[in-house]
Design a protein around this motif. Structure first.
Motif, PDB file in Angstrom:
ATOM      1  N   SER A  22      -1.119  -1.135   3.021  1.00 55.68           N
ATOM      2  CA  SER A  22      -1.034  -2.393   3.778  1.00 55.68           C
ATOM      3  C   SER A  22      -1.094  -2.131   5.279  1.00 55.68           C
ATOM      4  CB  SER A  22       0.260  -3.138   3.436  1.00 55.68           C
ATOM      5  OG  SER A  22       0.285  -3.507   2.073  1.00 55.68           O
TER       6      SER A  22
ATOM      7  N   ARG B  76      -4.314  -3.377   7.711  1.00 56.99           N
ATOM      8  CA  ARG B  76      -3.970  -4.402   8.690  1.00 56.99           C
ATOM      9  C   ARG B  76      -4.344  -3.987  10.108  1.00 56.99           C
ATOM     10  NH1 ARG B  76      -2.902  -9.499   8.313  1.00 56.99           N
ATOM     11  NH2 ARG B  76      -1.105  -9.429   9.725  1.00 56.99           N
TER      12      ARG B  76
ATOM     13  N   SER C 168      -2.435  -4.695  -2.276  1.00 56.51           N
ATOM     14  CA  SER C 168      -2.273  -4.660  -0.811  1.00 56.51           C
ATOM     15  C   SER C 168      -3.233  -5.631  -0.136  1.00 56.51           C
ATOM     16  CB  SER C 168      -2.509  -3.238  -0.284  1.00 56.51           C
ATOM     17  OG  SER C 168      -1.608  -2.330  -0.872  1.00 56.51           O
TER      18      SER C 168
ATOM     19  N   ALA D  92      -2.302  -8.956   2.144  1.00 60.70           N
ATOM     20  CA  ALA D  92      -2.802  -9.165   3.508  1.00 60.70           C
ATOM     21  C   ALA D  92      -3.717 -10.386   3.598  1.00 60.70           C
ATOM     22  CB  ALA D  92      -3.560  -7.919   3.971  1.00 60.70           C
TER      23      ALA D  92
END
Length: 346
Positions: free
Chosen positions: A81, A85, A108, A112
């Motif tokens: 994650s 990101r 993940s 997100a």
């Protein structure tokens, strides 16, 4: 995916993070805008939030993921994650098959709120289909400005040119000669407002440069590879961006806590056994069997110089076979007991 090979993880709600385990993430408050990247002190709360995301994923996707989240998996989810990101965030996940790399990446990406894209191999899938797939993925990231997680596994490499194209995307955000003239015109037209807003002249060079920059920012490539064998080493030497432009996350063997959690999850499905003490005994037996094979594999390598890889997939197959045999024996004993009881009654 049809069913996760990592059928996987569960965490004890009473478990607390040890002093040497530090977790950070921006998913603890899903409704926050902007999302706050903060330290995670409560692992049970993090597990509960991840399970809610997993339930949501299974509701919106036809391919269900049956995951149970143990602490080791939670660590990997927080790492993936964090990587995706970030701008230009790409990941290289190294581990043997069945360790949960693809499953946790999908989770993940869903956490997100990114779209997860993966090619679908078929008998006739070749270079042309591959190029079309990655072109559409890049256009979605560049023209539509949509964040995309491009999930790719070494089992999908039908041609080394696949890795060459991925190497180019990681390095520059572009694949040479992939766009026909009509696509280039659409790119120039779509990027013109972006370039003008930046105070630049809308030349073809500036337009395409803005496009490739947006592609690199929005596409997050996650590559799942096995570190076993000479092929892996030669690929890394041949395509250096796989290391230079990616954050590496190693999926090592499952710890004892994970083995116990997975076995308990499997055996709890056998409703005929109601005594928790019996379940605990069976769990310990499964873990002992798996670990004994791993130890014998080391001895096997020392004596005969031959590798035997004990993977999470082999552990799941052991649990599946063990559960099947256990059910058969329970039904057999129950049937004999009922026949004996019927005879005594008569």
């Amino acid at each position: 995916m049809v069913r996760s090979k990592m059928s996987d993880f569960s965490v004890d709600p009473k478990e607390v993070l040890s002093n040497d385990t530090i977790l950070y993430g921006d998913f603890m408050n899903p409704n926050a805008d902007p999302k706050i990247y903060e330290e995670i002190n409560d692992v049970s709360k993090a597990t509960r939030i991840m399970e809610e995301f997993l339930d949501d994923y299974n509701q919106v996707n036809t391919a269900q993921m049956k995951l149970v989240l143990f602490l080791d998996a939670i660590k990997h989810v927080t790492r993936i994650s964090r990587i995706i990101r970030q701008p230009l965030g790409n990941a290289l996940l190294l581990g043997v098959g069945g360790s949960g790399r693809q499953s946790l990446t999908r989770l993940s990406a869903h956490m997100a709120e990114y779209e997860c894209f993966q090619i679908e191999l078929s008998k006739n899938y070749g270079i042309a289909e591959w190029r079309e797939d990655i072109k559409n993925c890049m256009k979605k990231a560049g023209l539509e400005n949509i964040p995309v997680v491009f999930l790719f596994s070494d089992t999908q490499i039908k041609s080394e040119s696949f890795l060459e194209d991925i190497n180019n995307i990681l390095n520059s955000g572009d694949v040479p000669n992939i766009y026909p003239f009509e696509d280039l015109d659409a790119i120039y037209y779509g990027m013109k407002p972006v370039v003008l807003d930046a105070g630049l002249q809308p030349t073809k060079t500036n337009l395409f440069s803005a496009y490739t920059k947006r592609v690199r920012n929005n596409i997050h490539i996650v590559i799942c590879m096995s570190p076993i064998g000479e092929v892996f080493r030669s690929r890394l030497r041949q395509f250096p961006s796989l290391v230079n432009c990616c954050t590496i996350d190693w999926f090592s063997e499952w710890p004892d806590e994970a083995l116990h959690s997975v076995a308990k999850n499997f055996l709890n499905e056998i409703t005929e056994i109601e005594d928790p003490a019996i379940i605990d005994g069976l769990v310990k037996s499964c873990v002992a069997i798996h670990q004994s094979v791993a130890k014998k594999s080391i001895q096997f390598l020392a004596e005969l110089s031959r590798h035997n890889y004990v993977t999470p997939t082999s552990y799941l197959e052991l649990l599946g076979t063990f559960s099947k045999l256990l059910r058969m024996k329970i039904n057999e004993v129950s049937s004999q007991r009922n026949r004996t009881k019927t005879g005594l009654d008569k």
